[in-house]
Design an enzyme around this catalytic site. Structure first.
Site, PDB file in Angstrom:
ATOM      1  N   ASN A  37      29.931-101.834 -16.148  1.00  0.00           N
ATOM      2  CA  ASN A  37      31.383-101.723 -15.923  1.00  0.00           C
ATOM      3  C   ASN A  37      31.964-103.005 -15.320  1.00  0.00           C
ATOM      4  O   ASN A  37      33.138-103.044 -14.961  1.00  0.00           O
ATOM      5  CB  ASN A  37      31.712-100.511 -15.035  1.00  0.00           C
ATOM      6  CG  ASN A  37      31.216-100.674 -13.612  1.00  0.00           C
ATOM      7  OD1 ASN A  37      30.556-101.666 -13.281  1.00  0.00           O
ATOM      8  ND2 ASN A  37      31.513 -99.698 -12.759  1.00  0.00           N
ATOM      9  N   TYR A 147      23.123 -96.455   1.139  1.00  0.00           N
ATOM     10  CA  TYR A 147      22.465 -97.169   0.030  1.00  0.00           C
ATOM     11  C   TYR A 147      20.984 -96.785  -0.042  1.00  0.00           C
ATOM     12  O   TYR A 147      20.469 -96.440  -1.119  1.00  0.00           O
ATOM     13  CB  TYR A 147      22.613 -98.677   0.244  1.00  0.00           C
ATOM     14  CG  TYR A 147      21.849 -99.537  -0.751  1.00  0.00           C
ATOM     15  CD1 TYR A 147      22.336 -99.742  -2.043  1.00  0.00           C
ATOM     16  CD2 TYR A 147      20.655-100.167  -0.396  1.00  0.00           C
ATOM     17  CE1 TYR A 147      21.650-100.548  -2.950  1.00  0.00           C
ATOM     18  CE2 TYR A 147      19.963-100.973  -1.288  1.00  0.00           C
ATOM     19  CZ  TYR A 147      20.462-101.157  -2.565  1.00  0.00           C
ATOM     20  OH  TYR A 147      19.768-101.947  -3.459  1.00  0.00           O
TER      21      TYR A 147
HETATM   22  P1  NAD Z   1      24.238-106.998  -9.496  1.00  0.00           P
HETATM   23  O1  NAD Z   1      25.429-106.572  -8.718  1.00  0.00           O
HETATM   24  O2  NAD Z   1      24.224-108.391 -10.022  1.00  0.00           O
HETATM   25  O3  NAD Z   1      23.957-105.986 -10.701  1.00  0.00           O
HETATM   26  C1  NAD Z   1      24.405-104.643 -10.722  1.00  0.00           C
HETATM   27  C2  NAD Z   1      25.136-104.427 -12.041  1.00  0.00           C
HETATM   28  O4  NAD Z   1      25.490-103.045 -12.171  1.00  0.00           O
HETATM   29  C3  NAD Z   1      26.421-105.230 -12.140  1.00  0.00           C
HETATM   30  O5  NAD Z   1      26.464-105.924 -13.372  1.00  0.00           O
HETATM   31  C4  NAD Z   1      27.532-104.175 -12.052  1.00  0.00           C
HETATM   32  O6  NAD Z   1      28.711-104.556 -12.723  1.00  0.00           O
HETATM   33  C5  NAD Z   1      26.837-102.967 -12.673  1.00  0.00           C
HETATM   34  N1  NAD Z   1      27.388-101.674 -12.262  1.00  0.00           N
HETATM   35  C6  NAD Z   1      27.665-101.261 -10.988  1.00  0.00           C
HETATM   36  N2  NAD Z   1      28.130-100.004 -11.009  1.00  0.00           N
HETATM   37  C7  NAD Z   1      28.163 -99.605 -12.306  1.00  0.00           C
HETATM   38  C8  NAD Z   1      28.559 -98.416 -12.968  1.00  0.00           C
HETATM   39  N3  NAD Z   1      29.032 -97.340 -12.267  1.00  0.00           N
HETATM   40  N4  NAD Z   1      28.448 -98.345 -14.312  1.00  0.00           N
HETATM   41  C9  NAD Z   1      28.005 -99.412 -15.019  1.00  0.00           C
HETATM   42  N5  NAD Z   1      27.617-100.569 -14.446  1.00  0.00           N
HETATM   43  C10 NAD Z   1      27.689-100.659 -13.109  1.00  0.00           C
HETATM   44  O7  NAD Z   1      22.966-106.751  -8.559  1.00  0.00           O
HETATM   45  P2  NAD Z   1      21.429-107.079  -8.766  1.00  0.00           P
HETATM   46  O8  NAD Z   1      20.992-107.841  -7.584  1.00  0.00           O
HETATM   47  O9  NAD Z   1      21.166-107.598 -10.113  1.00  0.00           O
HETATM   48  O10 NAD Z   1      20.800-105.607  -8.623  1.00  0.00           O
HETATM   49  C11 NAD Z   1      20.252-104.904  -9.711  1.00  0.00           C
HETATM   50  C12 NAD Z   1      19.514-103.670  -9.192  1.00  0.00           C
HETATM   51  O11 NAD Z   1      18.447-104.088  -8.329  1.00  0.00           O
HETATM   52  C13 NAD Z   1      20.371-102.732  -8.363  1.00  0.00           C
HETATM   53  O12 NAD Z   1      20.006-101.403  -8.679  1.00  0.00           O
HETATM   54  C14 NAD Z   1      19.992-103.062  -6.920  1.00  0.00           C
HETATM   55  O13 NAD Z   1      20.193-101.967  -6.072  1.00  0.00           O
HETATM   56  C15 NAD Z   1      18.533-103.417  -7.083  1.00  0.00           C
HETATM   57  N6  NAD Z   1      18.020-104.283  -6.012  1.00  0.00           N
HETATM   58  C16 NAD Z   1      18.360-105.607  -5.961  1.00  0.00           C
HETATM   59  C17 NAD Z   1      17.819-106.403  -4.945  1.00  0.00           C
HETATM   60  C18 NAD Z   1      18.123-107.875  -4.838  1.00  0.00           C
HETATM   61  O14 NAD Z   1      17.515-108.547  -3.981  1.00  0.00           O
HETATM   62  N7  NAD Z   1      19.006-108.423  -5.648  1.00  0.00           N
HETATM   63  C19 NAD Z   1      16.957-105.842  -3.993  1.00  0.00           C
HETATM   64  C20 NAD Z   1      16.654-104.497  -4.088  1.00  0.00           C
HETATM   65  C21 NAD Z   1      17.163-103.728  -5.118  1.00  0.00           C
END
Ligand code: NAD
Ligand code: UD1
Length: 317
Positions: A37, A147
């Site tokens: 989204n 979270y």
């Molecule tokens: P990010 O924000 O770059 O990616 C999340 C994506 O999900 C975004 O593109 C956003 O637009 C999309 N999104 C959010 N809500 C949505 C919805 N309701 N419908 C459709 N799309 C939606 O973050 P990231 O760092 O790439 O994280 C990816 C995953 O990894 C997440 O689940 C996050 O919780 C997990 N995570 C990341 C880290 C880190 O260090 N980056 C650590 C632990 C867990």
């Protein structure tokens, strides 16, 4: 490894980690669909592959769009989430609708459409600040934020779908992921993305606390590889794995390394520690090593160098 699936849906595929998964899937000849989204993701993360993917702009809770996106899909990589802990604290119900109900919707659509495997992105946040280090998957989770509760709920639902409905699932608890395309724009962005953009503009970084707190940083390309392994290998089914490097780096060391790589001599500005900041975080990765044969390939120096190059150059890395 030759992948045993030909099509995949990446939820959150326009985000930091998701877009790197898309890249690798395409490189391996997999047909890729993305649902996002664009709340925190960005089309520019996919600009270089735009013609090669099916992009569904919408919410993972929208049943109509989900039904379309999942047509012909064998594997789902579920990354879409409200990723800001602060946002989940401010909006516990709205964020739960995405992180809890949204994840359940993904599992349910997988059940209805006979998707072969769902790989779910979880977080080391589920451990809270329990003093035991390194963190082992068998430890009791102690979530300290909405979270963390939401991520834990996703893991538990994934297990129920695996055991009760026979939808194959695997959960990956990432520690601190870093690499190109990580957005540095918020004060709560990952520290490496913030420090890289400070270095690029030759600005002073802020270090909260004495800088001797440490984290377990893992390069995004290693996170991609373990996602693909978890999709490939049925030994991952019904399990939760820590995904880290099993190495600790303090925030002071991090800035020193970036200075050494960029030939900068900038002293950080120290500010009081952030409230709720975890002092130390470190993963035990024996479970993923022994079950999936995974250990990180990129050293911290290599990962930082690639991230630095990408910060200083153009997108698409
Ligand atoms: P990010 O924000 O770059 O990616 C999340 C994506 O999900 C975004 O593109 C956003 O637009 C999309 N999104 C959010 N809500 C949505 C919805 N309701 N419908 C459709 N799309 C939606 O973050 P990231 O760092 O790439 O994280 C990816 C995953 O990894 C997440 O689940 C996050 O919780 C997990 N995570 C990341 C880290 C880190 O260090 N980056 C650590 C632990 C867990
Ligand atoms: C990470 C998650 C966070 C989650 C927590 C739980 C990210 C970006 N954050 O936080 O959502 O709640 O794990 O395990 O993945 N720092 C500075 N200067 C800066 C930025 C940060 O000194 O400009 C410090 C922080 O105070 C912290 C460390 O660097 O001590 C790491 O910060 P951050 O990258 O935000 O990650 P976590 O605190 O581990």
């Amino acid at each position: 490894m030759k992948l045993n699936f030909k099509s995949a849906l990446v939820t959150g595929g326009a985000g930091f980690i998701g877009s790197h998964i898309v890249d690798e899937l395409l490189a391996q000849g997999v047909k890729v669909a993305v649902i996002d989204n664009l709340s925190t993701g960005n089309r520019k993360n996919l600009a270089h592959v735009w013609e090669r993917i099916s992009f569904f702009q919408g919410d993972i809770r929208d049943q109509n769009i989900l039904n379309k996106a999942v047509q012909g899909i064998e594997v789902i990589f579920h990354l879409a989430a409200v990723v800001s802990v602060t946002q989940t604290v401010e909006q516990p119900i709205d964020s739960a609708m995405v992180n809890d109900f949204g994840t359940l919707s993904i599992l349910e659509v997988a059940r209805q459409f006979d998707v072969k495997k769902v790989v779910i992105s979880s977080s080391c946040a589920v451990y809270g600040d329990s003093p035991q280090l390194p963190k082992v998957e068998t430890m009791m989770p102690l979530p300290l934020s909405p979270y963390a509760v939401q991520k834990l709920t996703g893991e538990l639902n994934a297990k129920v779908y695996n055991d009760l409905y026979g939808v194959k699932t695997a959960c990956l608890r990432y520690f601190n992921v870093y690499g190109p395309r990580q957005d540095p724009s918020s004060p709560y962005s990952g520290v490496i993305s913030i420090f890289m953009s400070k270095a690029a503009s030759q600005a002073k970084p802020l270090i909260y606390g004495d800088g001797n707190q440490y984290r377990d940083f893992i390069f995004v390309k290693d996170v991609v590889r373990v996602n693909l392994l978890a999709a490939y290998d049925d030994d991952a089914c019904g399990k939760v794995f820590n995904i880290g490097s099993a190495k600790q780096t303090t925030i002071n060391q991090l800035w020193e390394m970036i200075c050494a790589m960029t030939a900068l001599k900038i002293k950080p500005e120290y500010q009081p520690a952030r409230s709720g900041d975890i002092r130390e975080s470190l993963a035990d990765i024996e479970c993923v090593r022994s079950t999936l044969g995974f250990s990180p390939e990129y050293s911290f120096e290599q990962g930082l160098e690639i991230t630095l190059q990408a910060t200083n150059h153009k997108p698409g890395h």
